[in-house]
Design a protein around this motif. Sequence first.
Motif, short mmCIF file in Angstrom:
data_model
loop_
_atom_site.label_atom_id
_atom_site.label_comp_id
_atom_site.label_asym_id
_atom_site.label_seq_id
_atom_site.Cartn_x
_atom_site.Cartn_y
_atom_site.Cartn_z
N TYR A 145 0.83 -1.20 0.00
CA TYR A 145 0.00 0.00 0.00
C TYR A 145 0.87 1.26 0.00
O TYR A 145 0.60 2.20 -0.74
N ASN A 146 1.93 1.26 0.80
CA ASN A 146 2.85 2.41 0.82
C ASN A 146 3.48 2.62 -0.56
O ASN A 146 3.60 3.75 -1.02
N TYR A 147 3.88 1.53 -1.19
CA TYR A 147 4.51 1.64 -2.51
C TYR A 147 3.54 2.24 -3.51
O TYR A 147 3.88 3.16 -4.24
N ILE A 148 2.31 1.75 -3.54
CA ILE A 148 1.34 2.23 -4.51
C ILE A 148 0.95 3.68 -4.20
O ILE A 148 0.71 4.47 -5.11
N LYS A 149 0.90 4.05 -2.94
CA LYS A 149 0.59 5.44 -2.57
C LYS A 149 1.69 6.38 -3.07
O LYS A 149 1.41 7.50 -3.45
N ASN A 150 2.93 5.91 -3.05
CA ASN A 150 4.04 6.74 -3.55
C ASN A 150 4.13 6.72 -5.07
O ASN A 150 4.38 7.76 -5.69
N ALA A 151 3.94 5.56 -5.68
CA ALA A 151 4.07 5.44 -7.13
C ALA A 151 2.89 6.07 -7.87
O ALA A 151 3.07 6.70 -8.91
N LYS A 152 1.69 5.89 -7.33
CA LYS A 152 0.46 6.40 -7.96
C LYS A 152 -0.46 6.96 -6.87
O LYS A 152 -1.46 6.34 -6.52
N PRO A 153 -0.13 8.12 -6.32
CA PRO A 153 -0.87 8.63 -5.17
C PRO A 153 -2.37 8.85 -5.40
O PRO A 153 -3.15 8.73 -4.46
N LEU A 154 -2.78 9.13 -6.61
CA LEU A 154 -4.20 9.40 -6.87
C LEU A 154 -5.06 8.13 -6.97
O LEU A 154 -6.28 8.21 -7.00
N ILE A 155 -4.41 6.98 -6.98
CA ILE A 155 -5.15 5.73 -7.15
C ILE A 155 -6.24 5.56 -6.09
O ILE A 155 -7.34 5.11 -6.39
N VAL A 156 -5.94 5.97 -4.85
CA VAL A 156 -6.90 5.77 -3.76
C VAL A 156 -8.07 6.75 -3.85
O VAL A 156 -9.10 6.53 -3.23
N GLN A 157 -7.92 7.82 -4.63
CA GLN A 157 -9.01 8.78 -4.80
C GLN A 157 -9.91 8.40 -5.98
O GLN A 157 -11.04 8.85 -6.05
N VAL A 158 -9.41 7.58 -6.88
CA VAL A 158 -10.15 7.27 -8.11
C VAL A 158 -10.84 5.90 -8.04
O VAL A 158 -12.00 5.77 -8.44
N ILE A 164 -8.54 -1.83 -5.85
CA ILE A 164 -7.15 -1.62 -5.40
C ILE A 164 -6.65 -2.90 -4.73
O ILE A 164 -5.52 -3.33 -4.97
N ALA A 165 -7.48 -3.52 -3.93
CA ALA A 165 -7.10 -4.77 -3.25
C ALA A 165 -6.79 -5.86 -4.27
O ALA A 165 -5.78 -6.57 -4.14
N SER A 166 -7.62 -5.98 -5.30
CA SER A 166 -7.37 -6.98 -6.34
C SER A 166 -6.04 -6.70 -7.03
O SER A 166 -5.24 -7.62 -7.27
N TYR A 167 -5.77 -5.44 -7.33
CA TYR A 167 -4.51 -5.05 -7.95
C TYR A 167 -3.32 -5.41 -7.06
O TYR A 167 -2.30 -5.91 -7.54
N LEU A 168 -3.45 -5.18 -5.75
CA LEU A 168 -2.36 -5.45 -4.82
C LEU A 168 -2.28 -6.93 -4.41
O LEU A 168 -1.39 -7.31 -3.66
N LYS A 169 -3.25 -7.73 -4.87
CA LYS A 169 -3.31 -9.17 -4.55
C LYS A 169 -3.46 -9.39 -3.04
O LYS A 169 -2.82 -10.25 -2.44
N ILE A 170 -4.34 -8.58 -2.43
CA ILE A 170 -4.70 -8.75 -1.03
C ILE A 170 -6.22 -8.66 -0.93
O ILE A 170 -6.88 -8.19 -1.87
N THR A 171 -6.78 -9.08 0.18
CA THR A 171 -8.24 -9.02 0.32
C THR A 171 -8.67 -7.58 0.61
O THR A 171 -7.90 -6.80 1.19
#
Length: 182
Positions: A145-158, A164-171
């Motif tokens: 989650y930290n990596y994705i927040k840094n690499a693509k910070p707007l992902i959590v807003q869109v 996002i969980a499916s993308y990160l392979k977590i529940t």
Amino acid sequence: MSAQEILASVGSFSSHDLLLFEEKALRKIVKKKDTVLRQGEICQSVYFILSGSFVQFQSDHVTETIIDLHLAKEWMFNHPSLIEQVPSATTIKAFEDAEVIELSLINLHKLIARSQSFLQLGRIFDQANHRTYLFDNALSPVQKYNYIKNAKPLIVQVFPVKMIASYLKITPETLSRVRANY
């Protein structure tokens, strides 16, 4: 967004190069849920997202597994299909109304033939490194989650938590717990 702004992330180009790019690139409107690449098709273009967002996923007709989430101001394509010219294992679909610049592989080759500066576009093919880092390193859910927040910070807003969980392979529950700690 101008050709200069689009190409700035890849390198520096002369005004003549920018005109060549504008001549070969197509501006397209993509409606929510429209596809730019279907599973089984061979990827023939790269897209620069001017506005909107896209989801790249694999489907077995029962479940959709998110492979990538694409946001405005980034390049998008199916890497293995484009590079190896094999049928795509994924579908790329608009998550919301979007506008893109499409550059076909044929036109990319024509640009390179006209100006060696366009060899710099090879840098867009390094994007797969984000996914490689994310999944080739045994990262905890918090680290992912930290990596994705840094690499693509707007992902959590869109995108919704489930995607996002499916993308990160977590529940989704694990992702919700991780986000609750922020």
